[in-house]
Design a protein around this motif. Structure first.
Motif, short mmCIF file in Angstrom:
data_model
loop_
_atom_site.label_atom_id
_atom_site.label_comp_id
_atom_site.label_asym_id
_atom_site.label_seq_id
_atom_site.Cartn_x
_atom_site.Cartn_y
_atom_site.Cartn_z
N GLY A 57 0.84 -1.19 0.00
CA GLY A 57 0.00 0.00 0.00
C GLY A 57 0.87 1.23 0.00
O GLY A 57 1.74 1.41 -0.85
N ARG A 58 0.69 2.09 1.00
CA ARG A 58 1.51 3.29 1.13
C ARG A 58 2.75 3.05 1.98
O ARG A 58 3.60 3.94 2.09
CB ARG A 58 0.68 4.42 1.76
CG ARG A 58 -0.48 4.88 0.88
CD ARG A 58 -1.19 6.06 1.54
NE ARG A 58 -2.28 6.55 0.68
CZ ARG A 58 -3.05 7.59 1.01
NH1 ARG A 58 -2.84 8.24 2.16
NH2 ARG A 58 -4.02 7.96 0.20
N GLY A 59 2.82 1.88 2.56
CA GLY A 59 3.97 1.57 3.40
C GLY A 59 4.83 0.48 2.81
O GLY A 59 4.83 0.24 1.60
N ILE A 60 5.59 -0.19 3.68
CA ILE A 60 6.44 -1.29 3.25
C ILE A 60 6.27 -2.45 4.21
O ILE A 60 5.81 -2.29 5.33
CB ILE A 60 7.93 -0.88 3.21
CG1 ILE A 60 8.40 -0.46 4.62
CG2 ILE A 60 8.19 0.21 2.20
CD1 ILE A 60 9.90 -0.24 4.71
N LYS A 61 6.64 -3.63 3.74
CA LYS A 61 6.65 -4.81 4.62
C LYS A 61 7.87 -5.65 4.28
O LYS A 61 8.41 -5.60 3.17
CB LYS A 61 5.36 -5.62 4.46
CG LYS A 61 5.19 -6.30 3.11
CD LYS A 61 3.92 -7.14 3.09
CE LYS A 61 3.75 -7.87 1.75
NZ LYS A 61 2.52 -8.70 1.74
N ILE A 62 8.30 -6.42 5.23
CA ILE A 62 9.48 -7.24 5.05
C ILE A 62 9.13 -8.45 4.20
O ILE A 62 8.03 -9.00 4.30
CB ILE A 62 10.05 -7.66 6.43
CG1 ILE A 62 11.48 -8.21 6.28
CG2 ILE A 62 9.13 -8.65 7.12
CD1 ILE A 62 12.19 -8.36 7.61
N THR A 63 10.06 -8.88 3.35
CA THR A 63 9.83 -10.03 2.49
C THR A 63 10.20 -11.32 3.22
O THR A 63 10.72 -11.30 4.34
CB THR A 63 10.67 -9.94 1.21
OG1 THR A 63 12.07 -10.03 1.57
CG2 THR A 63 10.41 -8.63 0.48
N ARG A 64 9.93 -12.44 2.58
CA ARG A 64 10.28 -13.74 3.16
C ARG A 64 11.79 -13.83 3.36
O ARG A 64 12.27 -14.32 4.38
CB ARG A 64 9.80 -14.87 2.25
CG ARG A 64 10.16 -16.27 2.74
CD ARG A 64 9.38 -17.30 1.95
NE ARG A 64 9.70 -17.24 0.53
CZ ARG A 64 10.68 -17.94 -0.04
NH1 ARG A 64 11.44 -18.72 0.70
NH2 ARG A 64 10.91 -17.85 -1.34
N TYR A 65 12.55 -13.33 2.38
CA TYR A 65 14.01 -13.34 2.51
C TYR A 65 14.46 -12.40 3.63
O TYR A 65 15.42 -12.68 4.36
CB TYR A 65 14.66 -12.92 1.19
CG TYR A 65 14.41 -13.89 0.06
CD1 TYR A 65 15.00 -15.15 0.04
CD2 TYR A 65 13.57 -13.54 -1.00
CE1 TYR A 65 14.76 -16.04 -1.01
CE2 TYR A 65 13.32 -14.41 -2.04
CZ TYR A 65 13.93 -15.66 -2.04
OH TYR A 65 13.70 -16.54 -3.07
N GLY A 66 13.74 -11.28 3.75
CA GLY A 66 14.07 -10.34 4.81
C GLY A 66 13.85 -10.93 6.19
O GLY A 66 14.63 -10.71 7.11
N GLU A 67 12.76 -11.71 6.34
CA GLU A 67 12.48 -12.38 7.62
C GLU A 67 13.61 -13.33 7.99
O GLU A 67 14.02 -13.40 9.16
CB GLU A 67 11.16 -13.15 7.53
CG GLU A 67 9.91 -12.28 7.48
CD GLU A 67 9.51 -11.76 8.85
OE1 GLU A 67 10.25 -11.99 9.82
OE2 GLU A 67 8.45 -11.12 8.93
#
Length: 307
Positions: A57-67
């Protein structure tokens, strides 16, 4: 071999963005510009060969690789922080700090007795107790800002990289001021809940799903007049001056009920019972003072369970 292109700033920036879920907030805390944060994250992604964040959306979220990387990055920063603390300890003769996260119910019911027992051990360790919602505390534990969390068992999806040791089980209670009208009412309290202001756990709190399911099962699908809060000081003050109903973990108000300051509505809430215990990172090796502190928490929990 560790890629020499990965620097401390890459780990620090990545962990802060992951924790804040915002480049802008991370930049403010790190005291650098947003473009600098974005550039650092891109450099890290170039080294790793994968994206660690994606737009949401307007933000960000961590990816599976990031986790996957977050678990190791947080542990690396925690190890470095412990190393610096150890050097400080050797230099000034100070004991290593112990950082413990505790739910409000634990801070009220368990930690005072645990600290009383711990201080008798004369480790002279510096203690930092952080109180907050379970999800927030676990995130701080994951990135190395806390050494242990005493709280409710989180869902399986939140427990990756963590170990949990059960101490006791706790349920919620519907607390009110002494003399509240519903304490004398002949009808079921559920039928009149909508007539009062209800203090509810926040949506981020771990007991919220238990409370919502319990209310729905008892014919209360929604509450028109509610306040979300995890503040025990506000809850106590508001109940004393109103007819509000506070749905909260038993431990937060147990002493108030025992002292006759508050009362519990006659509602069987055993269905909301959940495990409370010690949560640690699986890759963490507790220091001797931390091991001693955890033992005093166990002893305090046993005393409470025996009452």
């Amino acid at each position: 071999m560790i890629d020499s292109r990965i620097k401390f700033r890459h780990l620090q920036t990545f962990v802060e963005v992951a924790r804040q879920k915002s480049v802008m907030k991370a930049a403010g805390l790190l005291r650098v510009s947003q473009p600098a944060v974005t550039k650092t994250i891109r450099e890290l992604e170039e080294v790793l060969g994968v994206d660690v964040f994606e737009r949401d959306g307007r933000g960000i979220k961590i990816t599976r690789y990031g986790e996957v990387f977050l678990k190791h990055a947080g542990a690396a920063l925690a190890a470095l922080r412990h190393g610096l603390d150890s050097v400080t300890q050797e230099r000034v003769g100070d004991a290593p700090p112990i950082r413990i996260g505790a739910l409000p119910t634990v801070s009220t019911r368990v930690m005072p007795r645990a600290m009383e027992l711990f201080l008798k051990e004369n480790t002279w360790s510096r203690i930092k107790i952080v109180t907050g919602e379970n999800a927030v505390l676990l995130e701080q534990l994951r990135v190395g800002d806390l050494d242990v969390v005493v709280g409710r068992l989180a869902g399986a999806e939140k427990m990756a990289g963590f170990s949990f040791e059960h101490l006791y089980s706790e349920q919620v209670v519907f607390a009110v001021r002494v003399g509240h009208p519903l304490l004398k009412a002949k009808q079921s309290p559920f039928a009149a809940l909508g007539d009062y202001t209800v203090l509810m756990p926040t949506r981020a709190s771990i007991i919220r799903p238990f409370v919502e399911s319990f209310l729905i099962a008892n014919g209360v699908p929604n509450l028109p007049n509610q306040i979300e809060t995890v503040s025990d000081s506000f809850g106590r003050a508001f109940l004393r001056s109103s007819d509000a109903i506070w749905i909260i973990s038993t431990g937060v108000v147990a002493a108030d009920i025992e002292d006759g300051i508050l009362a519990a509505l006659p509602i069987d809430t055993s269905e909301t019972k959940g495990p409370v215990g010690l949560t640690m990172r699986t890759d963490a090796l507790p220091s001797l003072p931390l091991s001693i502190l955890m033992q005093t928490v166990r002893e305090a929990a046993r005393e409470i369970s025996a009452k």
